[in-house]
Design a protein around this motif. Structure first.
Motif, mmCIF file in Angstrom:
data_model
loop_
_atom_site.group_PDB
_atom_site.id
_atom_site.type_symbol
_atom_site.label_atom_id
_atom_site.label_comp_id
_atom_site.label_asym_id
_atom_site.label_seq_id
_atom_site.Cartn_x
_atom_site.Cartn_y
_atom_site.Cartn_z
ATOM 1 N N UNK A 251 1.639 8.702 -12.627
ATOM 2 C CA UNK A 251 -0.296 9.918 -11.836
ATOM 3 C C UNK A 251 -1.284 8.728 -12.840
ATOM 4 N N UNK A 252 -2.281 8.833 -11.937
ATOM 5 C CA UNK A 252 -3.279 7.403 -11.813
ATOM 6 C C UNK A 252 -4.011 7.831 -11.037
ATOM 7 N N UNK B 159 -2.603 2.294 -3.389
ATOM 8 C CA UNK B 159 -2.090 3.070 -3.018
ATOM 9 C C UNK B 159 -1.382 3.951 -4.084
ATOM 10 N N UNK B 160 -1.728 4.089 -5.405
ATOM 11 C CA UNK B 160 -1.475 4.953 -6.715
ATOM 12 C C UNK B 160 -3.038 5.974 -6.388
ATOM 13 N N UNK B 161 -4.096 5.768 -5.980
ATOM 14 C CA UNK B 161 -5.393 6.186 -6.116
ATOM 15 C C UNK B 161 -5.176 7.049 -4.765
ATOM 16 N N UNK B 162 -4.463 7.118 -3.353
ATOM 17 C CA UNK B 162 -4.745 7.696 -2.421
ATOM 18 C C UNK B 162 -3.957 8.654 -2.811
ATOM 19 N N UNK B 163 -4.584 9.985 -2.043
ATOM 20 C CA UNK B 163 -3.707 11.073 -2.593
ATOM 21 C C UNK B 163 -2.973 11.768 -0.579
ATOM 22 N N UNK B 164 -1.849 11.282 -0.465
ATOM 23 C CA UNK B 164 -1.276 12.094 1.052
ATOM 24 C C UNK B 164 -1.687 13.302 1.958
ATOM 25 N N UNK B 165 -1.706 14.529 0.258
ATOM 26 C CA UNK B 165 -2.178 15.654 0.914
ATOM 27 C C UNK B 165 -3.645 16.055 1.070
ATOM 28 N N UNK C 137 4.905 5.540 -5.289
ATOM 29 C CA UNK C 137 4.664 5.208 -6.621
ATOM 30 C C UNK C 137 4.073 6.632 -7.691
ATOM 31 N N UNK C 138 2.683 7.033 -6.989
ATOM 32 C CA UNK C 138 1.768 7.462 -7.585
ATOM 33 C C UNK C 138 2.174 9.240 -7.323
ATOM 34 N N UNK C 139 1.742 9.789 -7.798
ATOM 35 C CA UNK C 139 1.701 11.451 -8.165
ATOM 36 C C UNK C 139 2.377 12.018 -7.400
ATOM 37 N N UNK C 140 1.866 12.265 -5.722
ATOM 38 C CA UNK C 140 2.348 12.697 -3.633
ATOM 39 C C UNK C 140 3.961 12.178 -4.612
ATOM 40 N N UNK C 141 4.436 10.977 -4.094
ATOM 41 C CA UNK C 141 5.427 10.142 -3.681
ATOM 42 C C UNK C 141 6.417 11.099 -4.938
ATOM 43 N N UNK C 142 7.410 10.624 -5.017
ATOM 44 C CA UNK C 142 8.766 10.422 -5.325
ATOM 45 C C UNK C 142 8.947 9.777 -7.250
ATOM 46 N N UNK D 78 0.813 -1.602 -0.035
ATOM 47 C CA UNK D 78 -0.146 -0.260 -0.185
ATOM 48 C C UNK D 78 1.259 1.423 0.014
ATOM 49 N N UNK D 79 1.585 1.257 0.906
ATOM 50 C CA UNK D 79 2.666 1.989 1.471
ATOM 51 C C UNK D 79 3.486 2.693 -0.018
ATOM 52 N N UNK D 80 3.695 1.233 -0.844
ATOM 53 C CA UNK D 80 4.512 1.188 -2.518
ATOM 54 C C UNK D 80 3.783 2.371 -3.885
ATOM 55 N N UNK D 81 2.430 1.650 -3.265
ATOM 56 C CA UNK D 81 1.808 2.846 -4.165
ATOM 57 C C UNK D 81 1.421 3.792 -3.898
#
Length: 353
Positions: free
Chosen positions: A18-19, A252-258, A9-14, A3-6
């Motif tokens: 964009x997914x 995880x890719x769909x999640x936005x930490x912001x 890897x996502x738009x909010x991470x390093x 989950x954290x890898x996703x």
């Protein structure tokens, strides 16, 4: 971890990938969950299933309803949503996750009392259909605004009965083909996996419960003598691990930490209410007619693990475009993370106690 890898890897991470294709994530999640449930049914002995069907079935239906109802007022006040929306939050996170329960019990090598182990596995295997039904029904109420309880009950009964029939018939057909058709050794396991997905898809197409159908099909196949049984089990073990990994990475890719700071406090309150109040009350109430001592009930309450299913159900409002839809997704994301970290990592200690 996945989950954290996703997330990373996502738009909010390093990773910066964009997914935002919720439909693809929903489809992949459906297929992954179908395979996981089939594998869970395949590993459940019919004698254990029959012996615990009453308590597990009560937890899988009434338990899900009680949990959702108890979470609703907490979500209403903590998140500032309406009562119906609060019930939708409760419904999305009310069911225990089959993948989390199956994998954590098996990979930790826990030797639980057979009755407790069976209750946990059967409950997690058959409670998803009821939670999915409640979630979709509430989404329809919020979208359309007009429905009757009679229609909902009729739909639930139709989906449950038809799903059970299709699961039994589909499982028998898979068994007959495996034993009577001379498939090559390497084709038996892929045939079973594809057969499970066909049953799942056909059940959904005729408006039956695909998840109940595929779990019962696995139960039927797993309790019959079939050719290449060991290779089927090994193949499905690998494919369900892959399905679990893919599902968690996509979510995880769909999640936005912001977005999380806006709802994280309310989500944590909901998670604590779910783990410490709603789930224990539901378990103690549902198991009151059955002969379980208080320690067993407490352990069953603590193993109410939430996993990808909660996030998967919370993506339905996003899929249909409900107002503030991402709030449900973010809350479910936080609840699942807390459940896996707190309950998942303390499972062995709880079992010993």
């Amino acid at each position: 971890v996945f989950l954290l890898i996703g997330v990373l890897a996502g738009e909010s991470g390093p990773g910066g990938l964009k997914f935002d294709d919720v439909r693809t994530a929903y489809t992949v999640g459906s297929i992954a969950l179908a395979l996981i449930l089939f594998d869970g049914g395949l590993r459940t002995r019919f004698t254990a299933f029959r012996n615990v069907l009453a308590p597990a079935g009560t937890l899988a239906t009434l338990g899900v309803l009680v949990t959702a109802v108890l979470v609703a007022p907490v979500a209403h006040f903590a998140l500032g949503v309406s009562w119906t929306e609060g019930l939708l939050v409760g419904s999305a996170i009310a069911s225990t996750d089959a993948a989390a329960v199956f994998f954590l019990i098996n990979t930790r090598g826990l030797r639980l009392r057979s009755r407790i182990n069976a209750v946990l596995e059967v409950e997690s295997g058959i409670n998803d259909p009821f939670a999915i039904f409640m979630t979709i029904a509430l989404v329809e109420i919020l979208l359309i605004g007009k429905t009757t309880w009679f229609d909902l009950v009729v739909d639930l009964l139709r989906e449950g009965v038809l799903g059970a029939v299709l699961g039994f018939v589909g499982g028998r057909l898979i068994t007959i083909v495996l034993n009577r058709v001379g498939l090559a050794q390497g084709l038996s396991a892929p045939f079973v996996a594809v057969g499970a997905l066909v049953i799942f898809a056909f059940a959904n197409e005729v408006h039956a419960s695909g998840y109940l159908a595929v779990y019962l099909a696995g139960l039927v196949v797993g309790n019959q003598k079939i050719k290449a049984h060991s290779s089927v089990v090994v193949f499905l073990d690998a494919i369900t691990w892959l399905a679990q990994i893919v599902m968690f990475v996509l979510l995880g890719l769909l999640a936005w930490p912001e977005r999380l700071p806006h709802s994280v406090i309310g989500a944590v309150i909901v998670a604590l209410a779910l783990m410490l109040v709603a789930r224990p009350i539901a378990v103690f109430a549902c198991l009151a007619p059955f002969k379980f001592d208080w320690k067993e009930k407490l352990f069953i309450a603590w193993v109410g693990l939430r996993g990808a299913v909660g996030i998967f159900l919370a993506s339905i409002p996003v899929l249909v475009g409900l107002p503030s839809a991402y709030l449900y997704f973010d809350v479910a994301f936080v609840v699942v993370l807390i459940s896996l970290l707190v309950q998942g990592w303390t499972l062995s200690v709880a079992a010993r106690k």
